[in-house]
Design an enzyme around this catalytic site. Structure first.
Site, PDB file in Angstrom:
ATOM      1  NE  ARG A   1     -21.908  -4.656 -29.073  1.00  0.00           N
ATOM      2  CZ  ARG A   1     -21.301  -4.245 -27.921  1.00  0.00           C
ATOM      3  NH1 ARG A   1     -19.850  -4.169 -27.626  1.00  0.00           N
ATOM      4  NH2 ARG A   1     -21.845  -4.036 -26.949  1.00  0.00           N
ATOM      5  CE1 TYR A   2     -18.485  -7.058 -33.821  1.00  0.00           C
ATOM      6  CE2 TYR A   2     -17.871  -8.169 -31.970  1.00  0.00           C
ATOM      7  CZ  TYR A   2     -17.785  -7.028 -32.763  1.00  0.00           C
ATOM      8  OH  TYR A   2     -16.673  -6.077 -32.385  1.00  0.00           O
TER       9      TYR A   2
ATOM     10  NE  ARG B   1     -16.625 -12.059 -33.650  1.00  0.00           N
ATOM     11  CZ  ARG B   1     -17.084 -11.424 -34.463  1.00  0.00           C
ATOM     12  NH1 ARG B   1     -18.212 -11.959 -35.372  1.00  0.00           N
ATOM     13  NH2 ARG B   1     -16.411 -10.015 -35.141  1.00  0.00           N
TER      14      ARG B   1
ATOM     15  CB  CYS C   1      -8.325  -9.286 -12.698  1.00  0.00           C
ATOM     16  SG  CYS C   1      -9.672  -8.733 -13.624  1.00  0.00           S
TER      17      CYS C   1
ATOM     18  CB  CYS D   1      -5.388  -3.046 -16.029  1.00  0.00           C
ATOM     19  SG  CYS D   1      -4.728  -4.598 -16.112  1.00  0.00           S
TER      20      CYS D   1
ATOM     21  CB  CYS E   1     -10.106  -2.198 -16.244  1.00  0.00           C
ATOM     22  SG  CYS E   1     -11.075  -3.456 -16.472  1.00  0.00           S
TER      23      CYS E   1
ATOM     24  NE  ARG F   1     -15.872  -6.547 -20.833  1.00  0.00           N
ATOM     25  CZ  ARG F   1     -15.127  -7.451 -21.511  1.00  0.00           C
ATOM     26  NH1 ARG F   1     -14.120  -8.242 -20.945  1.00  0.00           N
ATOM     27  NH2 ARG F   1     -15.155  -7.561 -22.806  1.00  0.00           N
TER      28      ARG F   1
ATOM     29  CG  ASP G   1     -12.982   0.780 -24.889  1.00  0.00           C
ATOM     30  OD1 ASP G   1     -12.985   1.394 -26.131  1.00  0.00           O
ATOM     31  OD2 ASP G   1     -13.063  -0.190 -24.544  1.00  0.00           O
TER      32      ASP G   1
ATOM     33  CG  ASP H   1     -15.153  -2.235 -28.658  1.00  0.00           C
ATOM     34  OD1 ASP H   1     -16.289  -2.264 -29.097  1.00  0.00           O
ATOM     35  OD2 ASP H   1     -14.711  -3.054 -28.119  1.00  0.00           O
TER      36      ASP H   1
ATOM     37  CE  LYS I   1     -12.619  -6.695 -29.653  1.00  0.00           C
ATOM     38  NZ  LYS I   1     -13.992  -7.252 -29.302  1.00  0.00           N
TER      39      LYS I   1
HETATM   40  C1  LIG Z   1     -14.063  -8.307 -28.960  1.00  0.00           C
HETATM   41  C2  LIG Z   1     -15.535  -8.968 -28.864  1.00  0.00           C
HETATM   42  C3  LIG Z   1     -15.703 -10.142 -29.373  1.00  0.00           C
HETATM   43  C4  LIG Z   1     -14.749 -10.992 -30.341  1.00  0.00           C
HETATM   44  O1  LIG Z   1     -14.432 -10.119 -31.581  1.00  0.00           O
HETATM   45  P1  LIG Z   1     -13.233 -10.716 -32.566  1.00  0.00           P
HETATM   46  O2  LIG Z   1     -13.059  -9.537 -33.481  1.00  0.00           O
HETATM   47  O3  LIG Z   1     -14.060 -11.925 -33.146  1.00  0.00           O
HETATM   48  O4  LIG Z   1     -12.057 -10.964 -31.635  1.00  0.00           O
HETATM   49  C5  LIG Z   1     -17.054 -10.692 -29.387  1.00  0.00           C
HETATM   50  N1  LIG Z   1     -18.089 -10.031 -28.554  1.00  0.00           N
HETATM   51  C6  LIG Z   1     -17.776  -8.941 -28.031  1.00  0.00           C
HETATM   52  C7  LIG Z   1     -18.791  -8.323 -27.303  1.00  0.00           C
HETATM   53  C8  LIG Z   1     -16.589  -8.512 -28.116  1.00  0.00           C
HETATM   54  O5  LIG Z   1     -16.261  -7.131 -27.433  1.00  0.00           O
HETATM   55  S1  SF4 Z   2      -8.006  -4.841 -18.257  1.00  0.00           S
HETATM   56 FE1  SF4 Z   2      -9.549  -5.177 -16.657  1.00  0.00          FE
HETATM   57  S2  SF4 Z   2     -10.268  -7.361 -16.763  1.00  0.00           S
HETATM   58 FE2  SF4 Z   2      -8.300  -7.277 -17.843  1.00  0.00          FE
HETATM   59  S3  SF4 Z   2      -6.978  -7.914 -16.449  1.00  0.00           S
HETATM   60 FE3  SF4 Z   2      -7.041  -5.744 -16.356  1.00  0.00          FE
HETATM   61  S4  SF4 Z   2      -8.216  -5.342 -14.574  1.00  0.00           S
HETATM   62 FE4  SF4 Z   2      -8.820  -7.567 -15.458  1.00  0.00          FE
END
Ligand SMILES: *Cc1c(COP(=O)(O)O)cnc(C)c1O
Ligand code: SF4
Length: 395
Positions: A138-139, A142, A151, A155, A158, A160, A321, A358, A365
């Protein structure tokens, strides 16, 4: 002092004494009928912990007195986000308090099956920004590698949840599933930072983690390597000397640990964090703002201050989210801004994380926080400080 404020202060005192006192956070596992005969060596064995996770209503009922809301939640969770609670996490739960923050993060309630209008399956559009399987880019500099869907504990909030859980079709347990992702990183010289997350990458076996970490470390343009995990909080037994010695070989590695409430910082968790810090891994925290759980400034302040005590630097507070079934956890944005307002200037700067939203649909973010610039005109800034006093800065 107004009456309302006096009552509020009294309540804060009470909470700090009763809910948050470190010595009361964890029960000895032998006090729980279900675990009273467990061998201490088994208890400390992370594979034992994983194998004995609480997965059903019947097992859970032996630990806590389930409310009708929770019973409904558990019935409806079938086929959705799995339930898994490590025996360790169970010792942190208050069996008599349905609002226990440890309990609310792990035990589903009926509202989880309600879907609100703005909620989405993949609110951060990670699937759209995926150039290779298990990779999100995305960025500019990174990428995020989703190393596993599993996991230690699931949670209820979560983000995801579309991915994580114990599915019938497990990944073929071969690391070749990351070949395309690694090739992508190799061929993109702009990628200097790789975040290994999931699921929880530390739930994998040492050998598998090493295989991923070593392949990424071998790419010369990757400078920064970090792991996102919740294991030091939900399964601290996983942090073994064998693991830290292995990670040390690939130094520098940074780690972001998901912490939501001071009650999570129990003695066993501190030991795990100490082992990581002592092996040269800088630790940061990520916290999700959760209604009724950590949405009061004094609880967040306590959490952030205690994180510093265990050498974890507060990094982010996330607005929860808009993922399906999390409405009951979400607070107004103003709640998060007010928390930062009550931290910045009032306590150590190191204890102040960045509050972010997000951007739904893939915005990444976005920091949100109190506004300290009151006005800005030709060479003149009018600012306020944390106490609300006004200052003028001339350029
Ligand atoms: C959070 C995230 C990162 C890392 O973001 P930082 O602000 O550098 O910690 C990188 N890629 C994705 C898709 C993310 O959601
Ligand atoms: S937030 Fe989601 S991915 Fe993270 S530890 Fe909890 S269940 Fe696992």
């Amino acid at each position: 002092m107004s009456n309302i404020q006096a009552v509020e202060n009294q309540k804060i005192q009470q909470d700090l004494l009763n809910v948050i006192r470190p010595s009361r956070r964890q029960r000895d596992y032998q006090q729980l009928a279900l675990y009273k005969d467990v061998n201490p060596l088994d208890w400390e064995d992370w594979h034992w912990q994983l194998k004995h996770r609480i997965r059903t209503k019947e097992e859970l009922a032996q630990i806590i007195k389930l409310t009708p809301e929770e019973e409904k939640g558990i019935d409806k969770a079938k086929g959705r986000l799995s339930i898994a609670i490590t025996p360790y996490w169970a010792t942190l739960i208050d069996p008599d308090d349905p609002n226990c923050p440890i309990r609310r993060q792990a035990v589903p309630v009926a509202s989880e099956s309600a879907v609100s209008p703005h909620e989405m399956t993949d609110p951060c559009a990670e699937d759209r920004d995926s150039p290779a399987p298990h990779l999100v880019h995305r960025y500019p500099d990174r990428v995020l590698l989703l190393a596993t869907e599993h996991c230690a504990m699931y949670c209820r909030h979560c983000t995801r949840r579309r991915l994580v859980g114990e599915h019938e079709h497990q990944d073929a347990d071969s690391v070749s599933r990351f070949d395309a992702a690694i090739e992508y990183i190799k061929s993109n010289r702009k990628v200097r930072d790789v975040l290994i997350s999931g699921g929880d990458p530390l739930i994998m076996e040492d050998e598998e983690i090493e295989s991923i970490v070593s392949r990424i470390r071998a790419i010369s343009h990757v400078e920064f390597l970090r792991i996102g995990t919740r294991v030091p909080v939900t399964l601290p037994q996983r942090i073994t000397e064998k693991l830290t010695n292995m990670l040390k070989k690939y130094s520098p590695i940074w780690m972001s640990i998901h912490f939501n409430h001071p009650k999570e910082i129990a003695k066993r968790c501190k030991i795990a964090c100490d082992m990581l810090s002592d092996s040269g891994i800088p630790l940061g925290s990520q916290t999700v703002l959760l209604k009724g759980l950590n949405d009061r400034p004094y609880i967040m302040k306590k959490l952030m201050q205690e994180l510093l005590q265990i050498r974890v630097r507060p990094y982010y507070i996330y607005q929860c989210d808009p993922v399906r079934g999390t409405q009951h956890f979400r607070t107004p944005v103003a709640v998060g801004i007010n928390i930062v307002e009550k931290l910045r200037g009032h306590t150590s700067g190191y204890a102040v994380p960045t509050y972010v939203i997000d951007g739904p649909g893939g915005g990444g973010k976005i920091p949100v926080g109190p506004n300290y610039i009151l006005s800005q005109a030709k060479g003149k800034y009018v600012l306020r400080n944390y106490k609300g006093k006004i200052y003028t800065y001339l350029e």
